[in-house]
Design an enzyme around this catalytic site. Structure first.
Site, PDB file in Angstrom:
ATOM      1  N   GLY A 125       0.815  -1.218   0.000  1.00 39.38           N
ATOM      2  CA  GLY A 125       0.000   0.000   0.000  1.00 39.38           C
ATOM      3  C   GLY A 125       0.844   1.262   0.000  1.00 39.38           C
ATOM      4  N   CYS A 126       1.898   1.260   0.785  1.00 39.07           N
ATOM      5  CA  CYS A 126       2.748   2.450   0.889  1.00 39.07           C
ATOM      6  C   CYS A 126       3.532   2.684  -0.398  1.00 39.07           C
ATOM      7  CB  CYS A 126       3.676   2.325   2.088  1.00 39.07           C
ATOM      8  SG  CYS A 126       2.766   2.254   3.654  1.00 39.07           S
TER       9      CYS A 126
END
Length: 153
Positions: free
Chosen positions: A45-46
């Site tokens: 996600g990051c």
């Protein structure tokens, strides 16, 4: 403590991905900026979130807006993250959590996961927008929408 829209952001300093001190005084009065907090380098996600900002970084630059990513990762981790994904903007290491606390970014999942929150700050250092969501793909879209509104005001 949480920052609210219309608040002057607190003065802050932090080590950037090159190991140099980044001071908010170098930005306030000079240019608007987006500062986004995320949990951890190299996680799916990051990485998606950082790449969204990367892929649209030129648009932020066209509006005269700087982008800064912040996580608890070390300076060396930021340097590797930046190099691997060709990320053109600065990252700040917040290993002690001071910046997170200063901006009021709360942890998630019973305090086990650092929060994900994006702030848009105008040239005068006033918070004009904040967005809190663990959905990484929404942050760039919300930030660029607010930046466009800010420029057209």
């Amino acid at each position: 403590m949480s920052l609210n829209i219309g608040d002057k952001i607190p003065e802050f300093t932090g080590k950037d991905d090159s190991g140099k001190e980044l001071n908010s005084k170098d930005l306030i009065g000079v240019k608007p900026f987006v500062i986004y907090f995320y949990p951890k380098n190299f996680t799916p996600g990051c990485t998606t979130e950082a790449c969204d900002f990367r892929d649209n970084y030129e648009e932020f630059k066209e509006y005269g807006v700087e982008v800064i990513g912040v996580s608890g990762d070390s300076v060396s981790s930021h340097k590797r993250f930046k190099a691997k994904y060709k990320l053109p903007f600065q990252f700040i290491s917040d290993s002690n959590g001071k910046l997170r606390k200063l901006f009021g970014v709360e942890s998630r999942m019973l305090g086990l996961l650092p929060g994900r929150e994006t702030f848009v700050v105008n040239r005068d250092g006033i918070l004009v927008f904040k967005f809190n969501s663990m959905k990484a793909t929404h942050h760039f879209k919300m930030a660029i929408t607010k930046v466009k509104e800010l420029v057209n005001e």
